[in-house]
Design an enzyme around this catalytic site. Structure first.
Site: not given
Ligand SMILES: NC(=O)CC[C@H](N)C(=O)O
Length: 229
Positions: A85, A194, A196
């Site tokens: 992400c 994600h 994880e």
């Molecule tokens: N969950 C995250 O890693 C968010 C990633 C990024 N900051 C976004 O909002 O796109």
């Protein structure tokens, strides 16, 4: 096996990433954004979150952090690197992966269980899947729309470097439903969802395959252990 997990100011998911490493059988090592030393790790994970408050663009400042200079150097020599992400955003901003992640086409933050197809098992982080497997892991971001020039998209598709693709609906306007890609060598992988957060039975989303319950993400970390073994 020592797997470094970087913390930047504003990181959010480094604790879960370290936990995923441990559950996969690795030793998680905390890496700090201002420290160039990678402390002898065998691989690096750049976790999700909001590094440096998502200024100027998501991942843009983190890409210039001292630790990233070392990650960029070592990645060129084959060090396995996973960007999740915000970590994917950092990898694109640092030039380790092509393209950019921009605001979701619907302009809203999205948070849901996301179905993906594993398109390539020829990377350090996806070798444990069978090709074409469908998995479900959480997706949560505001800037998850993967964009790149036509030539770059053609190169990624032609070289089999699309690793994960959204199925059952594109959540953010990403080109070609792309959820994750790799570099040419396959040691660097970035993805928006994600893994994880889907490593323990009973806590992650159910898999459509019915084979696993909530632990599809763990296979990404176990893939690395297989590669490093
Ligand atoms: N969950 C995250 O890693 C968010 C990633 C990024 N900051 C976004 O909002 O796109």
């Amino acid at each position: 096996m020592k797997v470094g997990v970087i913390t930047f100011p504003g990181s959010l998911d480094e604790g879960d990433a370290r936990r995923a490493v441990r559950l996969a059988g690795g030793q998680a090592v905390e890496l700090w954004h201002a420290d160039r030393d990678l402390h002898g790790v065998d691989a690096v994970i750049i976790p999700g979150g909001f590094s440096y408050g998502d200024y100027l663009r998501c991942g843009a400042i983190a890409a210039l952090a001292p630790v990233m200079q070392s990650v960029i150097d070592r990645a060129k020599d084959g060090l396995p690197v996973l960007g999740i992400c915000n970590g994917f955003q950092v990898l694109c901003e640092s030039g380790l992966l092509p393209g950019a992640l921009v605001r979701n086409d619907h302009q809203k933050f999205i948070c849901r269980e996301q179905k993906l197809r594993v398109e390539s098992t020829r990377t350090a982080w996806s070798s444990g899947f069978s090709e074409g497997a469908e998995i479900t892991i959480p997706l949560k971001n505001g800037e998850g729309s993967f964009q790149a020039h036509d030539e770059t998209i053609a190169e990624l598709e032609g070289e089999g470097r699309v690793v994960f693709r959204y199925v059952d609906g594109n959540p953010n306007g990403s080109r070609n439903d792309i959820a994750g890609i790799s570099n040419a060598a396959g040691n660097v992988v970035g993805l928006m969802p994600h893994p994880e957060h889907a490593v323990e039975a009973g806590y992650g989303p159910d898999s459509p395959s019915g084979i696993r319950t909530g632990t599809d993400g763990l296979i990404i970390f176990q893939s690395l252990m297989g590669v490093l073994r």
